[in-house]
Write a protein that holds these residues in place. Sequence first.
Motif, PDB file in Angstrom:
ATOM      1  N   ILE A  28      52.404  24.134  12.873  1.00  0.00           N
ATOM      2  CA  ILE A  28      51.364  23.773  13.839  1.00  0.00           C
ATOM      3  C   ILE A  28      51.611  22.353  14.327  1.00  0.00           C
ATOM      4  N   ASN A  30      50.545  18.971  16.768  1.00  0.00           N
ATOM      5  CA  ASN A  30      49.334  18.303  17.221  1.00  0.00           C
ATOM      6  C   ASN A  30      48.999  18.718  18.658  1.00  0.00           C
ATOM      7  N   GLU A  31      47.708  18.880  18.916  1.00  0.00           N
ATOM      8  CA  GLU A  31      47.143  19.241  20.216  1.00  0.00           C
ATOM      9  C   GLU A  31      47.374  20.700  20.584  1.00  0.00           C
ATOM     10  N   GLU A  32      47.958  21.505  19.713  1.00  0.00           N
ATOM     11  CA  GLU A  32      48.088  22.931  19.996  1.00  0.00           C
ATOM     12  C   GLU A  32      46.760  23.637  19.749  1.00  0.00           C
ATOM     13  N   THR A  33      46.542  24.709  20.496  1.00  0.00           N
ATOM     14  CA  THR A  33      45.380  25.570  20.312  1.00  0.00           C
ATOM     15  C   THR A  33      45.804  26.738  19.435  1.00  0.00           C
ATOM     16  N   LYS A  51      45.419  20.007  10.314  1.00  0.00           N
ATOM     17  CA  LYS A  51      44.513  19.049  10.951  1.00  0.00           C
ATOM     18  C   LYS A  51      44.257  17.847  10.044  1.00  0.00           C
ATOM     19  N   ALA A  55      48.315  17.103  12.351  1.00  0.00           N
ATOM     20  CA  ALA A  55      47.889  17.648  13.644  1.00  0.00           C
ATOM     21  C   ALA A  55      46.371  17.507  13.816  1.00  0.00           C
ATOM     22  N   ALA A  58      44.813  19.294  16.845  1.00  0.00           N
ATOM     23  CA  ALA A  58      44.957  20.735  17.053  1.00  0.00           C
ATOM     24  C   ALA A  58      43.565  21.345  17.214  1.00  0.00           C
ATOM     25  N   HIS A  60      41.155  24.475  16.637  1.00  0.00           N
ATOM     26  CA  HIS A  60      41.019  25.600  15.720  1.00  0.00           C
ATOM     27  C   HIS A  60      40.050  26.618  16.310  1.00  0.00           C
TER      28      HIS A  60
END
Length: 249
Positions: A28, A30-33, A51, A55, A58, A60
């Motif tokens: 995962i 950072n900033e990913e959905t 998180k 990240a 991210a 959640h």
Amino acid sequence: MAYINNTNLSNQNYRASDILVCAMARLINNEETVFHGVSSHMPMLAVMLAKALHAPDAVHLNIPGGVNPKPAALQKYTSAGSELLDHASAYFPLAEVFDLSMRGKLDVAFLSGIQFDVNGNVNASVIGDYHRPKVRMPGGAGSAVLIPTAKRAIIWRTKHDKRTFVDKVDFVTTRGNIDRIITPLCIFKFENGKLVLDTIHPMSSLEEVIENTSFKVEYSKVEYTAPPTQQELTLLRRLDPKDYRNIEF
């Protein structure tokens, strides 16, 4: 994903469930959905762990619709309970998750299945003939939408044997943007239309992976998954004091 060339198992203080969660968390960014469904304790913990470590931004998403839920720790036997909506930053219902994915805006979907073949086909429908199956399973549900449309589908499976990794699945429920399949023995990646070996977990071996996989295991170089760090294990125990991450084993 971190790799090692080898490891000393004499000091091993982690289990398969720990390394699966840590391996998922490291995928995962950072900033990913990121979305997970029901019966997904390990992916849910992976998101929480990511998180907490690398990240923080991210996003959640989950079945109840709570965006970035803030449970202090997992206290209930569920990965789709109301606590994921309580104290969340916002409400984003499941129908919107499917729409988000089909618009190409869902970065990661954590999903699973029963059978997989070298071509990346996923079976979550039947074992045996479709019309007269030995076992009929729930079917694709969200997987049939999310695996083809999410930017990356990360699949976990707590069983790795020749009945799971087969020459040809009994039924193609779905296929698509499979990024990784993580098992208790190894991690496969999807490359040039085929599943190939990415890393072997330090408690396993190339021989064990080959012996438990029906299709030919392709690899360019033998790499080992980095074991959980002490920081990761400490956080996991804090996030999951009742050890729900181990219930699938």
